[in-house]
Design an enzyme around this catalytic site. Sequence first.
Site, mmCIF file in Angstrom:
data_model
loop_
_atom_site.group_PDB
_atom_site.id
_atom_site.type_symbol
_atom_site.label_atom_id
_atom_site.label_comp_id
_atom_site.label_asym_id
_atom_site.label_seq_id
_atom_site.Cartn_x
_atom_site.Cartn_y
_atom_site.Cartn_z
ATOM 1 N N ILE A 606 0.823 -1.232 0.000
ATOM 2 C CA ILE A 606 0.000 0.000 0.000
ATOM 3 C C ILE A 606 0.845 1.264 0.000
ATOM 4 O O ILE A 606 0.337 2.360 -0.160
ATOM 5 C CB ILE A 606 -0.988 0.030 1.194
ATOM 6 C CG1 ILE A 606 -0.250 -0.191 2.517
ATOM 7 C CG2 ILE A 606 -2.119 -0.940 0.993
ATOM 8 C CD1 ILE A 606 -1.152 -0.015 3.732
ATOM 9 N N GLY A 607 2.119 1.129 0.176
ATOM 10 C CA GLY A 607 2.928 2.345 0.139
ATOM 11 C C GLY A 607 4.375 2.024 0.409
ATOM 12 O O GLY A 607 4.751 0.866 0.582
ATOM 13 N N ALA A 608 5.162 3.091 0.422
ATOM 14 C CA ALA A 608 6.589 2.907 0.662
ATOM 15 C C ALA A 608 6.988 3.721 1.874
ATOM 16 O O ALA A 608 6.620 4.887 1.998
ATOM 17 C CB ALA A 608 7.373 3.370 -0.557
ATOM 18 N N GLY A 609 7.722 3.066 2.779
ATOM 19 C CA GLY A 609 8.242 3.786 3.941
ATOM 20 C C GLY A 609 9.732 3.951 3.765
ATOM 21 O O GLY A 609 10.300 3.507 2.768
ATOM 22 N N GLU A 610 10.356 4.579 4.748
ATOM 23 C CA GLU A 610 11.793 4.847 4.658
ATOM 24 C C GLU A 610 12.605 3.553 4.659
ATOM 25 O O GLU A 610 13.626 3.425 4.002
ATOM 26 C CB GLU A 610 12.152 5.770 5.837
ATOM 27 C CG GLU A 610 13.496 5.564 6.461
ATOM 28 C CD GLU A 610 14.544 6.480 5.864
ATOM 29 O OE1 GLU A 610 14.246 7.119 4.853
ATOM 30 O OE2 GLU A 610 15.652 6.524 6.403
ATOM 31 N N GLY A 612 11.313 0.356 4.006
ATOM 32 C CA GLY A 612 10.844 -0.707 3.119
ATOM 33 C C GLY A 612 9.376 -0.490 2.814
ATOM 34 O O GLY A 612 8.805 0.550 3.159
ATOM 35 N N GLU A 613 8.771 -1.460 2.159
ATOM 36 C CA GLU A 613 7.384 -1.291 1.754
ATOM 37 C C GLU A 613 6.439 -1.376 2.948
ATOM 38 O O GLU A 613 6.745 -1.985 3.967
ATOM 39 C CB GLU A 613 6.989 -2.374 0.741
ATOM 40 C CG GLU A 613 7.515 -2.134 -0.653
ATOM 41 C CD GLU A 613 9.011 -2.300 -0.757
ATOM 42 O OE1 GLU A 613 9.577 -3.048 0.065
ATOM 43 O OE2 GLU A 613 9.608 -1.662 -1.639
ATOM 44 N N LYS A 632 4.668 -2.975 8.260
ATOM 45 C CA LYS A 632 5.807 -2.191 7.787
ATOM 46 C C LYS A 632 6.987 -3.137 7.717
ATOM 47 O O LYS A 632 7.254 -3.848 8.693
ATOM 48 C CB LYS A 632 6.127 -1.075 8.772
ATOM 49 C CG LYS A 632 5.098 0.008 8.811
ATOM 50 C CD LYS A 632 5.605 1.146 9.663
ATOM 51 C CE LYS A 632 4.705 2.350 9.532
ATOM 52 N NZ LYS A 632 5.270 3.523 10.140
ATOM 53 N N ASP A 755 6.585 15.825 15.164
ATOM 54 C CA ASP A 755 6.285 15.841 13.726
ATOM 55 C C ASP A 755 4.788 15.659 13.488
ATOM 56 O O ASP A 755 4.371 14.901 12.620
ATOM 57 C CB ASP A 755 7.096 14.734 13.029
ATOM 58 C CG ASP A 755 7.183 14.956 11.523
ATOM 59 O OD1 ASP A 755 6.795 16.045 11.061
ATOM 60 O OD2 ASP A 755 7.616 14.045 10.808
#
Length: 991
Positions: A606-610, A612-613, A632, A755
């Site tokens: 569903i997406g990309a993180g810093e 990995g996917e 994650k 953040d």
Amino acid sequence: RYTSTLTNSTFFPVLLLFLSSPLQWDAITEMDEHNRPIHTFQVCHVMEPNQNNWLRSNWIFRQAAQKVYVELRFTLRDCNSIPWVSGTCKETFNLFYYETDESHGVKFKPSQYTKIDTIAADESFTQMDLGDRILKLNTEVREVGPISRKGLYLAFQDIGACIALVSVRVYYKKCPFTLRNLASFPDTVPRVDSSSLVEVRGACVEHAEERDTPKLYCGADGDWLVPLGKCVCSVGYEEMDGACFACRPGFYKAFTGNIKCSKCPPHSFSYGEGAAVCNCEKAFYRAERDPPTMACTRPPSPPRNVVFNLNDTCLQLEWSPPSDMGGRRDLTYNVLCKRCGPEPDQCQLCGEELRFVPRPQGLTNTTVTVMDFSAHANYTFEIESLNGVSKMINYPRSVAAITVSTDQGGPFMVGMLKKDWASQNSIALSWLEPEQISLLVVDYEVKYYEKEHEELSYSSTRTKAPSVIITGLKPSTCYVFSLRTRTSAGHSAYSPKYEYETTDDTSDMASDQGQVLVIVTAAVGGFTLLIILTLFFLITGRCQWYIKSKMSSDDKRRTNYQNGHALPYPGVKTYVDPDTYEDPTQAVHEFAKEIDPTRIRIERVIGAGEFGEVCSGRLRTLGKREIAVAIKTLKGGYVERQRRDFLREASIMGQFDDPNIIRLEGVVTRSKEAGCGQALIPVTSLTGLTDLVVLCAVISGRPVMIVVEYMENGSLDSFLRKHDGHFTVIQLVGMLRGIASGVRYLSDMGYVHRDLAARNILVNSNLVCKVSDFGLSRVLEDDPEAAYTTTGGKIPIRWTAPEAISYRKFSSASDAWSYGIVMWEVMSYGERPYWEMSNQDVILSIEEGYRLPAPMGCPVVLHQLMLHCWQKERSQRPKFTDVVSFLDKLIRNPSSLLALVEDIQGLAESPGEVVDYHVFISIGDWLDSIKMSQYKSSFVAAGFSTLDSVAQMSIEDVRRIGVVLIGHQRRIVSSIQTLRLQLLHDNGFHV
Ligand code: ACK
């Protein structure tokens, strides 16, 4: 008709021309239902097939426009209401344009024209309407651009409809000339691309100069946004009503800035206008370094009461300060020495043999000691008082003089120094007063010391009488005494030395016994006190030891870490920084459950993180239920440091348990080595090659994962952008309440998020918002919004409080600032805070006090809360517990959300332009024109059937008749405002 009803718009004159073709448009003047003439162009060749009737405008000079708007008003006959025309009758016409530099003599060639759109009527009229004389007017607006040629033609192609064109208005939008912060900004045309702003630099008005470059941004709708920088009035000029005016006579302004002219300081004046400084009156001066704001001053008067004290080796001069200091405090003294002969005019300056202590010039005390002078000489000392303006004049000097003859000394020697009596610690002395002394004795000074110690250290005492009792002496000790006299002319020399002894210890037995008694009593009392204190310390010491020993290592978690300091926080679970663990893996296992990977089924990326996917999937719980999760992953080939940083988030998240914080299900850290394609994770629903590749990456090596609850609607920012205008205010406030409640929990735990931003909030299918993305500084490293600051850190500037940007002071109060920005993001449906402004400009504008304006349709109370969160002084920002209870109150009492910021600004901000309003517009036409036709029946059913009644409607009325979506409310309310203006003008009011 081309007069203006639009703010910030420039209108072009438009003339429609007939074109020669067999069947043409006709110019017809009709009467409306009020019997007023309307000039129209009409065409109605509905019986004949293959119609192609053109009407063209004059050449329209583009001026500065890059994009123009074409507004058409027309009526259109319903084909069904005309018998025998099926097949030939049409209900649309086409709008074309042709860009060209040539303004004259251009022959009409349809092939040169580009089609803008096919125009259909929202409302067509029938024969019956004609009978009732009801004109169903349609309004359509189309944008044309970008345009680069000098001008354009518009053309209307009829292909067989029955149309009456009532008006064509062509205009473009601009930000109008304005004066802000003493700078003028020219007419500016917005960019064609409506999402970017034009940065415009202002020019300072006359007699003003730039402080920080004045700037404004021109928005797509012709509004000026975000004032930055400013001009300030020059010296001699002050600000009044947006201009700089010269200071009046008698006034001055020495500095640039928006301060007022001030009255001339004392002893100064200004005759002309626009004085930067005032001139000093006669005999008054200003020193080089005196600020212009200071009064003019003059030199001091001479010192007073000069006296001297003379002894064998020293001459001490003393005086009193002058009676007039000249209005200053920088007073000093210079001493000038002259040695004179018997006649007063036989004086010459003293040589360098004379020593002055501390120095002869620049004295600040009223005394100086002169040494190494000659005996039997006459000296004259001139003591001059000076201040900062003394050197402005040469004459007269402020001097007082005294003459000293060094012959003096012997005559007033005293007689013999006699011991009257002595005790163990005291000796009484007396002497005869000096005879034949013309000067008055001021006092006597007795000097004494222990004989054994010679004169190395001595004591002295003064007395006015010719006797003294010297106390504090040691028993059975011999002391040496000598005496001197002081008169107004100074000290005499010391007398010869006399030796006297104190008595021994035994002679004063009684008092000694008394002392022993006191000592014994004190000792007993002291001992008792000692016992009490010892007992006290033993008990409290034990308690402390007991408390310390109770605080085992796992009690670390009961300690609240803020700014690196541990604060005890009794009764509340507090956050433990995983970095305080020597072994980070221990922290992960303390706070996160280990999940057996066979319980996880990955379904989709569903997406990309810093690291990995991010995938979605299912987790089989221990109770055999399956729940949706997000997973994650850590990319294969990671190094230990990456693994530690990745799992850090789980160590943090695992400590939280709150409905508005993303829930950690567990982690996978201990699975065995697996190769690509090995079925470590049972994959049941791979959707394609990409997923397969990703999953290979996940399962090769030792897979590491963080499993969290699944949030169906993803991150809040993209969710809101996708659903612009779709929610009610209450729904939005509900989301904000959830976020505030999550952050309240974090701040109660002693955790500072650093953040907070809509991109870091996740939304589930019930619109519940949860705070995510934990990991302190690491979060900022990951965040694409984070930029490096001058202090070196990486910070998401637009979301961060000023003190955190400038000196990394992160706290729950800086989280409150970020929360205010999240509120703004939510109320503007995911708009980027501060739009296209650069980070540098954002910092500058915040520093200057600029704050984001309320988004469209934002209730006043919510914008006020945002402004509260953006207080410069961080202690004044609201606490999250107050934010939550405030939002709860709004939800319980929704009427408090009714006042919108636009309602308040309302008429006050309207333009002063000439307004032309077509009175024959019906409620239906109006709703059509703003694409809100679906509410026609609601308006009519609620009794709002005339424009006059609609113009009176409040936002509350709009909601009451059933307009629930906030985006629709916004559109209707802003159109009502325009309507109000138009009606006011029609009734003869100029706004
Ligand atoms: O905006 P999105 O759809 O929501 O794209 C991002 C993407 O993964 C990369 O972070 C989505 N995402 C992250 N965590 C979750 C979660 N717990 N549930 C659903 N989507 C998530 C996020």
